[in-house]
Scaffold this motif. Structure first.
Motif, PDB file in Angstrom:
ATOM      1  N   VAL A   1      40.370  45.755  32.940  1.00 17.19           N
ATOM      2  CA  VAL A   1      41.271  46.249  31.885  1.00 17.19           C
ATOM      3  C   VAL A   1      41.939  45.345  31.067  1.00 17.19           C
ATOM      4  O   VAL A   1      42.411  44.404  31.837  1.00 17.19           O
TER       5      VAL A   1
ATOM      6  N   HIS B   1      48.779  49.105  29.751  1.00 16.60           N
ATOM      7  CA  HIS B   1      48.015  48.813  30.829  1.00 16.60           C
ATOM      8  C   HIS B   1      48.058  50.091  32.152  1.00 16.60           C
ATOM      9  O   HIS B   1      47.240  50.382  32.632  1.00 16.60           O
TER      10      HIS B   1
ATOM     11  N   SER C   1      44.894  52.116  32.692  1.00 15.91           N
ATOM     12  CA  SER C   1      44.208  51.923  34.261  1.00 15.91           C
ATOM     13  C   SER C   1      44.376  53.248  35.157  1.00 15.91           C
ATOM     14  O   SER C   1      43.898  52.961  36.301  1.00 15.91           O
TER      15      SER C   1
ATOM     16  N   PRO D   1      40.557  53.791  36.158  1.00 13.70           N
ATOM     17  CA  PRO D   1      39.901  52.659  36.752  1.00 13.70           C
ATOM     18  C   PRO D   1      40.644  52.604  38.312  1.00 13.70           C
ATOM     19  O   PRO D   1      39.697  52.383  39.064  1.00 13.70           O
ATOM     20  N   LEU D   2      41.768  52.811  38.345  1.00 12.19           N
ATOM     21  CA  LEU D   2      42.549  52.726  39.649  1.00 12.19           C
ATOM     22  C   LEU D   2      42.194  53.686  40.667  1.00 12.19           C
ATOM     23  O   LEU D   2      42.412  53.815  41.873  1.00 12.19           O
TER      24      LEU D   2
ATOM     25  N   THR E   1      38.918  46.471  40.149  1.00 10.41           N
ATOM     26  CA  THR E   1      39.256  46.463  39.013  1.00 10.41           C
ATOM     27  C   THR E   1      40.098  45.061  38.770  1.00 10.41           C
ATOM     28  O   THR E   1      40.988  44.741  39.622  1.00 10.41           O
TER      29      THR E   1
ATOM     30  N   ILE F   1      43.114  43.684  36.114  1.00 10.23           N
ATOM     31  CA  ILE F   1      43.800  43.988  34.944  1.00 10.23           C
ATOM     32  C   ILE F   1      44.177  42.584  34.522  1.00 10.23           C
ATOM     33  O   ILE F   1      44.986  41.814  35.087  1.00 10.23           O
TER      34      ILE F   1
ATOM     35  N   LEU G   1      51.158  50.414  39.730  1.00  6.65           N
ATOM     36  CA  LEU G   1      49.768  50.310  39.533  1.00  6.65           C
ATOM     37  C   LEU G   1      49.082  49.820  40.943  1.00  6.65           C
ATOM     38  O   LEU G   1      48.239  50.202  41.357  1.00  6.65           O
TER      39      LEU G   1
ATOM     40  N   LEU H   1      42.030  45.657  43.457  1.00  5.07           N
ATOM     41  CA  LEU H   1      42.780  45.349  42.244  1.00  5.07           C
ATOM     42  C   LEU H   1      43.640  43.900  42.296  1.00  5.07           C
ATOM     43  O   LEU H   1      44.230  43.726  43.213  1.00  5.07           O
TER      44      LEU H   1
ATOM     45  N   SER I   1      45.291  40.761  39.434  1.00  5.82           N
ATOM     46  CA  SER I   1      45.532  40.191  38.028  1.00  5.82           C
ATOM     47  C   SER I   1      46.327  38.691  38.249  1.00  5.82           C
ATOM     48  O   SER I   1      46.869  38.336  39.258  1.00  5.82           O
TER      49      SER I   1
END
Length: 279
Positions: free
Chosen positions: A75, A84, A88, A91-92, A98, A100, A114, A125, A127
């Protein structure tokens, strides 16, 4: 070959332009970006259809299609983190690793939501700012850091993460309060951590390179300038994450980073006053 899907606010932006080639090269052709979705066309560039044609990537009209066709998901929307949460949601819920893009979320509440959504559906997940992975930063001795002075370019909104992310990776998640000490042209933020430790971030013009100056409890000081290929290291970590499903960055660090950014923006409304951070 493993397939990666892009989900973006609009596709003609710098990260989406660079990541496909970098991922292809770093994975030895074992991972490729094969499909993409853009919520809108770029307001100042190519529309999504033209961008995909130029990149040899299949444009899809829904996020569901991208998820269905992909092994891994990215993302993007790096300059519009306010989207976001919306981008998201599916996807989440997919269970597929994933990533982000920075900046992860516009505020602490969204960041927490998130991660909670990803945990609920068993979706790996993470980031990060690419600068976290500069070899010069990774090699810094973390024990005994008392003060950090960080400088760099760009606006606070979009680029403060590139200074705050390395600071949190070095000093930990126990930031307690922030104070805005900058000007309109040169935003600056003072961050206090547990045990009286402090860090400052300072934004200057585009010719100002990212640099950290550190002082230790011992009195030793050092200046660290990231000159390594940190984007290459960042892509390597992304590939490792996709392969293993193990997040590269602790969610607690990401939430702490987003909290500092959110409250830093609030502090800018009342300069030279401490703003307490939620624990």
């Amino acid at each position: 070959m493993r397939k990666i899907g892009f989900i973006d606010y609009y596709l003609d932006e710098w990260h989406a332009e660079k990541y496909p080639e970098w991922i292809d090269t770093a994975s030895g052709g074992n991972m490729k970006v094969t499909s993409a979705y853009g919520m809108i066309d770029s307001p100042n560039g190519r529309n999504n259809a033209q961008w995909c044609k130029d990149k040899g990537i299949e444009l899809r009209s829904t996020i569901e299609e991208v998820i269905q066709e992909s092994d891994y998901l990215i993302v993007l929307s790096p300059d519009n983190p306010e989207f976001h949460k919306e981008l998201s949601q599916l996807p989440l819920r997919s269970g597929k690793p994933t990533y982000i893009d920075k900046t992860f979320a516009p505020d602490r509440e969204t960041a927490t939501q998130l991660f909670e959504l990803a945990r609920e559906y068993g979706t790996p997940l993470y980031s990060s700012s690419a600068l976290r992975f500069a070899s010069e930063y990774i090699e810094i001795e973390r024990s005994g850091i008392e003060t950090i002075c960080s400088v760099g370019s760009g606006s606070f909104n979009n680029y403060s993460i590139h200074q705050i992310e390395p600071i949190v990776s070095l000093m930990g998640t126990e930031a307690t309060r922030v104070m805005y000490i900058g000007t309109k042209l040169s935003p600056a933020l003072l961050i206090e951590f547990s045990n009286g430790r402090q860090a400052t971030i300072n934004h200057f013009g585009p010719e100002c390179p990212f640099t950290l100056t550190l002082n230790y409890e011992s009195g030793q000081a050092k200046i660290v300038k990231p000159e390594s290929n940190f984007f290459g290291s960042f892509i390597d970590r992304m590939i490792q994450f996709f392969e293993s499903g193990e997040p590269v960055v602790d969610p607690a660090e990401t939430i702490a980073i987003i909290t500092i950014i959110e409250y830093g923006l609030k502090a800018a409304q009342t300069p030279h006053q401490w703003i307490e951070l939620p624990s």
